[in-house]
Scaffold this motif. Structure first.
Motif, PDB file in Angstrom:
ATOM      1  N   MET A  72      53.627  18.666  10.902  1.00 58.11           N
ATOM      2  CA  MET A  72      52.847  18.298   9.724  1.00 58.11           C
ATOM      3  C   MET A  72      51.551  19.089   9.621  1.00 58.11           C
ATOM      4  O   MET A  72      50.902  19.070   8.572  1.00 58.11           O
ATOM      5  CB  MET A  72      52.533  16.794   9.774  1.00 58.11           C
ATOM      6  CG  MET A  72      53.753  15.902   9.622  1.00 58.11           C
ATOM      7  SD  MET A  72      54.626  16.187   8.075  1.00 58.11           S
ATOM      8  CE  MET A  72      53.375  15.750   6.897  1.00 58.11           C
ATOM      9  N   ASN A  73      51.148  19.767  10.671  1.00 53.47           N
ATOM     10  CA  ASN A  73      49.976  20.648  10.612  1.00 53.47           C
ATOM     11  C   ASN A  73      50.365  22.093  10.318  1.00 53.47           C
ATOM     12  O   ASN A  73      49.648  22.796   9.595  1.00 53.47           O
ATOM     13  CB  ASN A  73      49.180  20.585  11.921  1.00 53.47           C
ATOM     14  CG  ASN A  73      48.252  19.393  11.983  1.00 53.47           C
ATOM     15  OD1 ASN A  73      47.100  19.460  11.564  1.00 53.47           O
ATOM     16  ND2 ASN A  73      48.750  18.267  12.478  1.00 53.47           N
ATOM     17  N   ILE A  74      51.482  22.553  10.870  1.00 56.37           N
ATOM     18  CA  ILE A  74      51.930  23.922  10.646  1.00 56.37           C
ATOM     19  C   ILE A  74      52.501  24.084   9.239  1.00 56.37           C
ATOM     20  O   ILE A  74      52.286  25.111   8.578  1.00 56.37           O
ATOM     21  CB  ILE A  74      52.974  24.327  11.697  1.00 56.37           C
ATOM     22  CG1 ILE A  74      52.373  24.253  13.102  1.00 56.37           C
ATOM     23  CG2 ILE A  74      53.499  25.733  11.418  1.00 56.37           C
ATOM     24  CD1 ILE A  74      51.245  25.212  13.340  1.00 56.37           C
ATOM     25  N   GLY A  75      53.233  23.088   8.761  1.00 59.65           N
ATOM     26  CA  GLY A  75      53.903  23.182   7.471  1.00 59.65           C
ATOM     27  C   GLY A  75      52.985  23.531   6.309  1.00 59.65           C
ATOM     28  O   GLY A  75      53.259  24.486   5.563  1.00 59.65           O
ATOM     29  N   PRO A  76      51.890  22.791   6.097  1.00 59.88           N
ATOM     30  CA  PRO A  76      50.993  23.138   4.993  1.00 59.88           C
ATOM     31  C   PRO A  76      50.405  24.538   5.104  1.00 59.88           C
ATOM     32  O   PRO A  76      50.289  25.247   4.098  1.00 59.88           O
ATOM     33  CB  PRO A  76      49.895  22.071   5.098  1.00 59.88           C
ATOM     34  CG  PRO A  76      50.555  20.917   5.757  1.00 59.88           C
ATOM     35  CD  PRO A  76      51.513  21.528   6.734  1.00 59.88           C
ATOM     36  N   THR A  77      50.048  24.958   6.302  1.00 53.84           N
ATOM     37  CA  THR A  77      49.501  26.309   6.485  1.00 53.84           C
ATOM     38  C   THR A  77      50.555  27.359   6.155  1.00 53.84           C
ATOM     39  O   THR A  77      50.262  28.388   5.526  1.00 53.84           O
ATOM     40  CB  THR A  77      49.017  26.486   7.930  1.00 53.84           C
ATOM     41  OG1 THR A  77      48.233  25.354   8.316  1.00 53.84           O
ATOM     42  CG2 THR A  77      48.182  27.739   8.080  1.00 53.84           C
ATOM     43  N   LEU A  78      51.789  27.109   6.564  1.00 53.42           N
ATOM     44  CA  LEU A  78      52.887  28.015   6.232  1.00 53.42           C
ATOM     45  C   LEU A  78      53.107  28.069   4.722  1.00 53.42           C
ATOM     46  O   LEU A  78      53.324  29.151   4.150  1.00 53.42           O
ATOM     47  CB  LEU A  78      54.157  27.551   6.950  1.00 53.42           C
ATOM     48  CG  LEU A  78      55.443  28.304   6.612  1.00 53.42           C
ATOM     49  CD1 LEU A  78      55.340  29.766   7.033  1.00 53.42           C
ATOM     50  CD2 LEU A  78      56.645  27.631   7.272  1.00 53.42           C
TER      51      LEU A  78
END
Length: 543
Positions: A425-431
């Motif tokens: 849930m932290n990597i997804g938005p940045t990606l």
């Protein structure tokens, strides 16, 4: 203390911890422009107040979850929430932007301790077949914080200054942290072991010595520090690369960072397969169900926040709406997240996680497709309908996929499972923001030679946002409206394809999450042996 009261306290603590982190991420975006002017900071320095936090929290979530499994989720939760509140107060008292950046990095460390523990405590407290509604209430609270954060943060920054935004979390963090340290939750009696018989071999599965109340284990297995370091380096390189792409595009530095992330990831997987005490146990790392749920969360959050990032520029640059008007257009997303979360728990119980998640991913994809058709003549109803579908789909996916991950993990591994969920849930938005930026840059001509994106504010997964602050309006994209709308359509179509690809992983999710499918092997042996006495009795009557 009664079992019901124990569960209620655990649920309140879990929700409060999640809301504090979610609120911090949303109010910061609103306060950044005011903080920049007050501290006479450069735009890059202000961006590092978000980037430093994100790198710290993403790189430590899984290891923090393992610490909770080893030493107790309640204790780790207490340290995390008290540290989070203390660093918030320190930021509010900081005299220059250097202190703000340093304290934000420290806050990311405590946030990493806090977030997996909120899920680990729920898994250790509630039976597997009763996890749906607590997770749904937690998701609803996160959605409510995401909706209220910009409004609360804007009001505080406008009337009391940017420092008031960081003092907002101090009191609730202190109260919940003290309660977590002082209230000793009861430990239920362990389940009696079955007596092996000559006809049935005793089970060889290791029994847990964890406290169901706190998740505190008595295992003497050592912590996998080399694995934790490899995973941290992997995530630091990955997050830094994804954060840099929207600002600089593909350069030698971003290419090197992506390559380093791939190499260290391979080294981490190789190490985990060979070590005696892996950071991520084989039952989690090798579970197709858990990996599928993580892939769904990653793709859904990337598609949502990428669409939200593009949509925010569309509302403010193309339609010339101010931040408040833009927030009102996006409000259906947050409202539907709040409403869909408890409804999804009921739907999951009735139809199972596979069907519920598939329907949610379809709604999410349809919402992105609807937004891709907008232009300068878009009406508030059309805009609101697109964001409404996004909120309904994503709110449901968060509950169902998280429930699958936590449900599949044993109590001993609940912290690691929670850390993996929070990492996705932290990597997804940045990606999602990085993908949207690259596609916009490639498909839209830039007028006046301006840089495509230099003002993106990077959110922190479930508690952050892919939206931008005021700085983006100053240094952001310099496109004509027609060029941006054209690029927006193709970019959102690509994000819809990303969501659809993630939906393919749904086939690996279980059809149902009921008690019959989640018995431990020991209880299954007992269940299979129960019919034997009646057969013996029947044969005696026949003679």
């Amino acid at each position: 203390m009664s079992s019901v009261r124990h569960r209620r306290l655990t649920l309140v603590g879990s929700i409060t911890g999640a809301v504090i982190v979610a609120l911090d991420g949303t109010v910061l975006t609103v306060a950044q422009p005011t903080m920049q002017r007050a501290l006479h900071a450069s735009f890059v320095q202000v961006q590092w107040t978000s980037t430093g936090y994100l790198i710290a929290v993403a790189s430590l979530l899984v290891f923090a979850g393992r610490l909770g499994d080893r030493f107790g989720h309640q204790q780790i939760f207490a340290v995390g929430i008290l540290g989070f509140g203390a660093t918030s107060a320190g930021i509010g008292l900081a005299s220059d932007v250097g202190w703000v950046i340093g304290l934000r990095v420290a806050q990311g460390v405590f946030g990493a301790l806090l977030q997996p523990a909120t899920l680990g405590m729920l898994r250790a407290t509630y039976p597997r077949d009763q996890l749906g509604m607590p997770l749904a209430l937690r998701t609803s609270a996160i959605g409510l914080a995401a909706a209220a954060g910009p409004i609360v943060g804007g009001a505080l920054a406008a009337h009391l200054g940017w420092r008031a935004v960081f003092f907002l979390n101090v009191a609730p963090a202190l109260v919940i942290g003290v309660l977590a340290l002082t209230v000793h939750l009861p430990t239920p009696a362990p389940m009696p072991k079955p007596t092996p018989t000559p006809t049935t071999a005793p089970t060889t599965a290791p029994t847990s010595t964890s406290s169901p109340a706190t998740g505190a284990g008595t295992s003497t297995a050592r912590l996998d520090l080399p694995g934790a370091c490899l995973l941290a380096i992997t995530l630091v390189c990955l997050v830094h690369t994804l954060v840099a792409i929207p600002e600089t595009g593909w350069t030698a530095a971003t290419t090197l960072g992506g390559g380093a992330a791939a190499v260290t990831c391979g080294a981490f997987i190789r190490h985990e397969r060979r070590t005696a005490s892996p950071l991520v146990p084989p039952s989690v790392l090798g579970s197709a169900t858990v990996l599928s749920a993580l892939a769904i969360l990653l793709s859904a959050s990337a598609a949502l926040f990428g669409a939200l990032f593009v949509g925010t520029y569309f509302l403010q640059d193309v339609l010339a709406l101010d931040p408040l008007e833009s927030g009102l257009r996006v409000l259906p997303l947050a409202v539907m997240m709040v409403l869909s979360a408890p409804a999804s728990a009921v739907l999951q119980r009735r139809h199972g996680p596979r069907r519920t998640t598939m329907a949610a991913m379809v709604l999410l994809t349809l919402g992105i497709l609807l937004l891709s058709q907008l232009d300068q003549r878009a009406t508030p109803v059309e805009i609101g309908a697109g964001f409404l579908l996004l909120g309904a789909g994503f709110g449901t996916v968060m509950v169902t996929a998280t429930a699958v991950i936590v449900h599949q993990a044993s109590v001993d591994n609940a912290g690691v499972a929670g850390g993996l969920q929070q990492t996705a849930m932290n990597i997804g938005p940045t990606l999602g923001v990085a993908v949207a930026t690259m596609l916009l840059t490639l498909t839209a001509p830039i007028a006046a030679g301006g840089r495509p994106y230099s003002g993106a504010s990077h959110g922190g997964g479930a508690h952050g946002g892919g939206s931008h602050g005021d700085g983006a309006l100053v240094d952001g994209p310099h496109w004509t409206h027609d060029a941006f709308v054209s690029a927006m359509g193709s970019t959102l179509l690509a994000l819809a394809v990303l969501a659809a690809i993630g939906a393919l992983a749904v086939i690996k999710l279980p059809r149902r999450l009921d008690a019959e499918r989640t018995r431990s092997p020991r209880r299954e042996v007992i269940h299979r042996r129960q019919p034997r006495p009646p057969r013996a009795t029947e044969s005696r009557y026949r003679r």
